[in-house]
Design a protein around this motif. Structure first.
Motif, short mmCIF file in Angstrom:
data_model
loop_
_atom_site.label_atom_id
_atom_site.label_comp_id
_atom_site.label_asym_id
_atom_site.label_seq_id
_atom_site.Cartn_x
_atom_site.Cartn_y
_atom_site.Cartn_z
N LEU A 124 0.59 2.51 13.46
CA LEU A 124 1.66 2.68 12.48
C LEU A 124 1.51 1.78 11.27
N LEU A 125 1.04 0.54 11.49
CA LEU A 125 1.08 -0.45 10.41
C LEU A 125 -0.18 -0.51 9.54
N MET A 126 -1.32 -0.10 10.07
CA MET A 126 -2.53 -0.12 9.24
C MET A 126 -2.38 0.77 8.00
N VAL A 130 -2.02 -0.29 3.42
CA VAL A 130 -2.71 0.29 2.24
C VAL A 130 -1.79 1.23 1.48
N GLY A 131 -0.49 1.15 1.75
CA GLY A 131 0.47 1.91 0.98
C GLY A 131 0.63 3.37 1.38
N LYS A 132 0.25 3.73 2.60
CA LYS A 132 0.38 5.10 3.05
C LYS A 132 1.43 5.22 4.15
N LYS A 133 1.92 6.42 4.34
CA LYS A 133 2.92 6.66 5.38
C LYS A 133 2.21 7.15 6.64
N PRO A 134 2.44 6.49 7.78
CA PRO A 134 1.80 6.93 9.03
C PRO A 134 2.41 8.24 9.52
N THR A 135 1.60 9.03 10.21
CA THR A 135 2.10 10.27 10.78
C THR A 135 2.71 9.99 12.16
N TYR A 136 3.64 10.88 12.55
CA TYR A 136 4.32 10.78 13.85
C TYR A 136 4.99 9.41 14.02
N SER A 206 8.84 4.34 6.38
CA SER A 206 9.50 5.38 5.58
C SER A 206 10.14 6.47 6.43
N CYS A 207 10.64 6.08 7.59
CA CYS A 207 11.35 7.02 8.47
C CYS A 207 12.84 6.91 8.21
N ALA A 208 13.53 8.02 8.43
CA ALA A 208 14.98 7.97 8.34
C ALA A 208 15.51 7.08 9.45
#
Length: 378
Positions: A124-126, A130-136, A206-208
């Protein structure tokens, strides 16, 4: 942007996990925390550079875990006989003694669950680094926080130290590199869980923010808690009456109950260790039974007083619940370490399984108890 400023600059509305009160959480700075004004539950704590700290401690913990699995953990020698174990062989010994359930439990709570949490966190954190949103992210976060209460790394480490004190007078004990590596793993894992904040993790990925969980009916929660408590009380009787382990010395079987082990340690002069085992294995389970029964009885009868006292009691029960596993881990360590054939061998007793079930059931009872029912008439 100043790193001490919170990730968001707007207030967030969050339902308190324990009383259901809708709380407005403002932006926080380093080490500031937001508490529920009604029940004083800590909703979130903000740490500067939390992502970097979590990644660093997670990576370090995984490295130390690999090292802990690669070398000798402990060794035991007496009367010219020598036996050493690593973490895997200790689990295998339990399985070989027809205690597969105990072997599975030990491997799960001290290896599988902690490593799973660490790998999920890194996944989740890697991308966040780098400024990206992890999936799932949302289901993984829910999975991580459901597992967190069941990791027992630090409890296992304390149990190892207790075991060493118990057998130090019997023989020569050797401490291998894996022990030190596992101790460092426990430290890193503890820091990882300390910085792991549910509210902040949802914001970072960036999850609700999770909505207030759907509540079961009051009767469902009350009945489930009563059922789990009643079963655990029934199992607590054989857990204390039956032997928790058997010591075979030159063919002479010496069974030992939980209380018998405490008395033996006390007579040996190991007063601190005797006190730890007595508190963890006798006082803590009884305290959990009494507190959870009292809490469940009060919500069942719509008692409206002592709300804050009841919340403090519940949090205390939830915090100390896992530590009763110390005695089970002590038995597991002694069984795996002391296997010298007819000269001296230790085997687990049926009380070990019964007591293990007591700990798990009381933890499930605490989880099933709905603390919002304490505040339902307010």
């Amino acid at each position: 942007m100043d790193e001490s400023i919170k990730i968001t600059t707007t207030c967030q509305q969050v339902h308190c996990h324990e009383c259901g009160y809708l709380v407005e959480v403002p932006p926080l700075v380093h080490r500031q925390r937001a508490q529920c004004p009604r029940c004083h539950y800590v909703i979130t704590t903000y740490y500067q550079n939390m992502v970097q700290k979590l990644v660093a401690f997670s990576v370090a913990a995984l490295i130390f875990m690999v090292a802990a699995l690669s070398f000798k953990f402990l060794s035991f020698s007496a009367n010219g006989q020598y036996h050493s174990i690593n973490i895997f062989s200790s689990i295998e010994t339990l399985a070989d003694n027809n205690y597969l359930a105990l072997a599975i439990l030990q491997s799960t709570v001290i290896l599988v669950l902690p490593v799973t949490i660490l790998l999920c966190l890194l996944y989740l954190l890697m991308p966040v680094l780098v400024g990206k949103k992890p999936t799932y992210a949302a289901p993984l976060l829910k999975f991580i926080f459901a597992l967190r209460a069941w990791t027992m790394v630090e409890i296992f480490l304390v149990a190892v130290l207790v075991s060493l004190v118990k057998i130090m007078s019997m023989a020569d004990i050797g401490i291998g590199l894996s022990f030190y590596a596992y101790a460092l793993f426990a430290i890193c894992m503890t820091y990882t869980l300390m910085y792991l904040d549910e509210h902040q993790m949802y914001l970072l990925t960036s999850c609700a923010l999770p909505k207030a969980p759907k509540r079961h009916s009051a009767s469902h929660s009350i009945q489930t808690t009563w059922a789990l408590l009643f079963t655990s009380v029934l199992l607590y009787i054989p857990a204390n009456v039956l032997p928790i382990m058997h010591t075979d010395i030159l063919g002479d079987d010496e069974p030992s109950t939980i209380l018998g082990g405490v008395l033996t340690l006390w007579k040996m002069g190991s007063y601190p260790i005797a006190a730890i085992i007595f508190i963890a294995s006798i006082l803590v389970p009884i305290a959990k039974f009494c507190i959870l029964c009292w809490l469940n009885y009060t919500v069942q009868n719509d008692y409206s007083g002592q709300k804050k006292t009841r919340m403090i009691s519940y949090r205390l029960t939830e915090f100390i619940g896992r530590w009763s596993m110390i005695d089970v881990f002590v038995v597991a360590i002694l069984v795996s370490l002391i296997q010298l054939g007819n000269i001296m061998s230790i085997y687990p007793g049926y009380a070990a399984l019964a007591f293990c079930a007591v700990v798990i059931l009381t933890m499930l009872a605490a989880i099933s108890f709905d603390t919002k029912l304490i505040w339902s008439n307010q």
